[in-house]
Structures are given as structure tokens and as C-alpha cells.
Design an enzyme around this catalytic site. Structure first.
Site, mmCIF file in Angstrom:
data_model
loop_
_atom_site.group_PDB
_atom_site.id
_atom_site.type_symbol
_atom_site.label_atom_id
_atom_site.label_comp_id
_atom_site.label_asym_id
_atom_site.label_seq_id
_atom_site.Cartn_x
_atom_site.Cartn_y
_atom_site.Cartn_z
ATOM 1 C CB SER A 51 78.201 36.020 42.587
ATOM 2 O OG SER A 51 77.469 35.021 41.919
HETATM 3 N N1 SAH Z 1 72.569 35.210 41.640
HETATM 4 C C1 SAH Z 1 72.444 34.163 42.613
HETATM 5 C C2 SAH Z 1 73.608 33.220 42.503
HETATM 6 C C3 SAH Z 1 73.219 31.807 42.698
HETATM 7 S S1 SAH Z 1 74.460 30.627 42.247
HETATM 8 C C4 SAH Z 1 72.283 34.778 43.989
HETATM 9 O O1 SAH Z 1 72.294 36.022 44.099
HETATM 10 O O2 SAH Z 1 72.120 34.046 44.968
HETATM 11 C C5 SAH Z 1 73.871 30.048 40.692
HETATM 12 C C6 SAH Z 1 72.524 29.388 40.688
HETATM 13 O O3 SAH Z 1 72.322 28.863 39.367
HETATM 14 C C7 SAH Z 1 72.344 28.216 41.644
HETATM 15 O O4 SAH Z 1 71.271 28.475 42.490
HETATM 16 C C8 SAH Z 1 72.050 27.033 40.704
HETATM 17 O O5 SAH Z 1 71.121 26.101 41.239
HETATM 18 C C9 SAH Z 1 71.495 27.730 39.495
HETATM 19 N N2 SAH Z 1 71.508 26.978 38.241
HETATM 20 C C10 SAH Z 1 72.479 26.155 37.743
HETATM 21 N N3 SAH Z 1 72.082 25.635 36.572
HETATM 22 C C11 SAH Z 1 70.839 26.135 36.308
HETATM 23 C C12 SAH Z 1 69.900 25.971 35.247
HETATM 24 N N4 SAH Z 1 70.127 25.166 34.197
HETATM 25 N N5 SAH Z 1 68.735 26.646 35.323
HETATM 26 C C13 SAH Z 1 68.441 27.463 36.369
HETATM 27 N N6 SAH Z 1 69.283 27.659 37.400
HETATM 28 C C14 SAH Z 1 70.471 26.998 37.377
#
Ligand code: SAH
Length: 209
Positions: A51
Site C-alpha cells: 500500500s
Molecule cells: N500490508 C501488505 C499489503 C499487502 S496487499 C504489505 O505491506 O505488503 C493485501 C494482502 O492481503 C495480499 O497479500 C493478499 O494476498 C492478502 N489477503 C487477501 N485476502 C486475505 C485473507 N482472507 N487472508 C489473509 N490474507 C489475505
């Protein structure tokens, strides 16, 4: 980057200090490293993104304004849904007592493990699983933060939110329509919900892959 966050209205000093301490370029592909300190989201593989720093800072500052965090000066036990590359996890590790972070995509769970290194700074547990279920073994949590948004808010997150605690997640605003940041507080009287700014996060999906 930190000066830009400050100029952009982030005034929560512990959050700014965490941003100073954690190097964002270590969490992304070397090909993108020149963009690491710009206020932009970046791809981390498997159609997911890290993000925008300003959005992460805003969410962490909101978490720091819960009843619990205002009293304790830290975020307590934190549940993070969507570990991704582990950048926000590293920030949270500096702001809370313990961080439980869940990721549903195995390659990203593994990547975060590498990025966060061994030994890890702070008390961080990385869980491979479906974050929609939360993580009941260590509940309740004083802080819950999701980096993925769905139409509904999983009931397990609310069940696992401690009194005085706060949850921040992208969720569909029933009045305006579209995704917005939802803030839920659990007080002695029950739950209060507020929808803030419109945002665009990756979808919250079920199951693991
Ligand atoms: N805070 C992270 C942002 C990653 S984007 C960073 O700093 O990189 C959001 C993430 O949520 C993705 O990796 C996606 O795979 C995950 N995600 C989506 N649905 C999910 C779920 N039900 N349980 C766990 N992770 C999930």
C-alpha cells in the site's frame, strides 16, 4: 518520505519514528527500489500491492488513537490480515507488543518471512491461512488491521476485538457505496462503526492458495 508524511498531516510521533526505522526498499523488488520512497503503491507479485505509505501511516495513526493505545502508548496485541511483503508487519512490530499476521498466498507468506529476517525485530508470528477467520488462539486483540477489503466485515474480527481496542479495515460504505476505511471501536457499551475516506485496496478473498 517521513517529512512528506508529516507535511501531509500525519502527526503521530511513534508512527513517524517507525517509518524512519523501517527501510521500505528492502521489501520490494530491486527493479522498483528507486520508487520505494515515493508515495505510491507498488506490485509485490501475484497481483497484490504494497500500500501507499500515506495510507499505511494514516491507518496506523488511527490505530494509535484507540482507547487502549492512548492509555498504553502502544498498540498491544495486533492482528494483521494480509501480510503481503511484510512491510506493514515490520512497522507494527515497532508499535505493538505482539503481531500476529495472516497471509493466504503461500509465496507471499514465505517472502515476508525472508524479508522480515531471522531473528526478527519484535514479537511477530506469521500465519499462513485465511485471515477472514482471524486467529482465535491469541484473541482478543487490542488492534486489528486489514490490508484487503471485502463487501462484508468478517464476524470473527469483531469477536476477536478486545474492549478498548480498535479495528481498521477497508470495507464497503453502505451509504456512499464503494470501499472506504471503516473504524470499529469496542467499548464497554458495545461496538461503534465509522466510515472515513474512500480507498482502494485489493480484495479480501476466502481460503488459501
Ligand atoms: N500490508 C501488505 C499489503 C499487502 S496487499 C504489505 O505491506 O505488503 C493485501 C494482502 O492481503 C495480499 O497479500 C493478499 O494476498 C492478502 N489477503 C487477501 N485476502 C486475505 C485473507 N482472507 N487472508 C489473509 N490474507 C489475505
Amino acid at each position: 518520505m517521513v517529512e512528506r508524511l508529516r507535511a501531509g498531516g500525519v502527526s503521530c510521533e511513534p508512527v513517524l519514528q517507525a517509518f524512519l526505522a523501517i527501510e521500505r526498499h528492502r521489501f520490494i523488488d530491486t527493479a522498483l527500489a528507486t520508487q520505494a520512497y515515493e508515495d505510491t503503491s507498488l506490485p509485490i507479485g501475484l497481483q497484490q500491492t504494497i500500500s501507499k505509505p500515506s495510507v499505511v501511516a494514516h491507518m496506523l495513526a488511527l490505530l494509535f488513537d484507540s482507547d487502549y493505545a492512548r492509555g498504553a502508548g502502544e498498540l498491544g496485541r495486533v492482528l494483521e490480515i494480509g501480510t503481503g511483503c511484510g512491510y506493514q508487519t515490520a512497522l507494527l512490530a515497532r508499535l505493538g507488543r505482539q503481531v500476529i499476521s495472516i497471509e493466504r498466498l503461500k509465496p507471499l507468506h514465505d517472502k515476508a518471512r525472508d524479508n522480515l529476517g531471522n531473528p526478527r525485530a519484535g514479537d511477530v508470528r506469521l500465519v499462513f491461512g485465511d485471515g477472514r477467520l482471524g486467529h482465535s488462539p491469541r484473541a482478543p486483540y487490542q488492534s486489528i488491521i486489514s490490508a484487503a477489503g471485502g463487501d462484508d466485515l468478517p464476524a470473527s474480527w469483531l469477536d476477536q476485538l478486545a474492549e478498548g481496542g480498535r479495528l481498521i479495515a477497508p470495507s464497503v460504505d453502505p451509504v456512499r457505496g464503494g470501499q472506504a476505511l471503516l473504524v470499529v471501536d469496542r467499548t464497554a457499551q458495545g461496538l461503534t462503526r465509522r466510515w472515513l475516506d474512500a480507498v482502494r485496496f485489493v480484495p479480501l478473498k476466502s481460503g488459501t492458495q
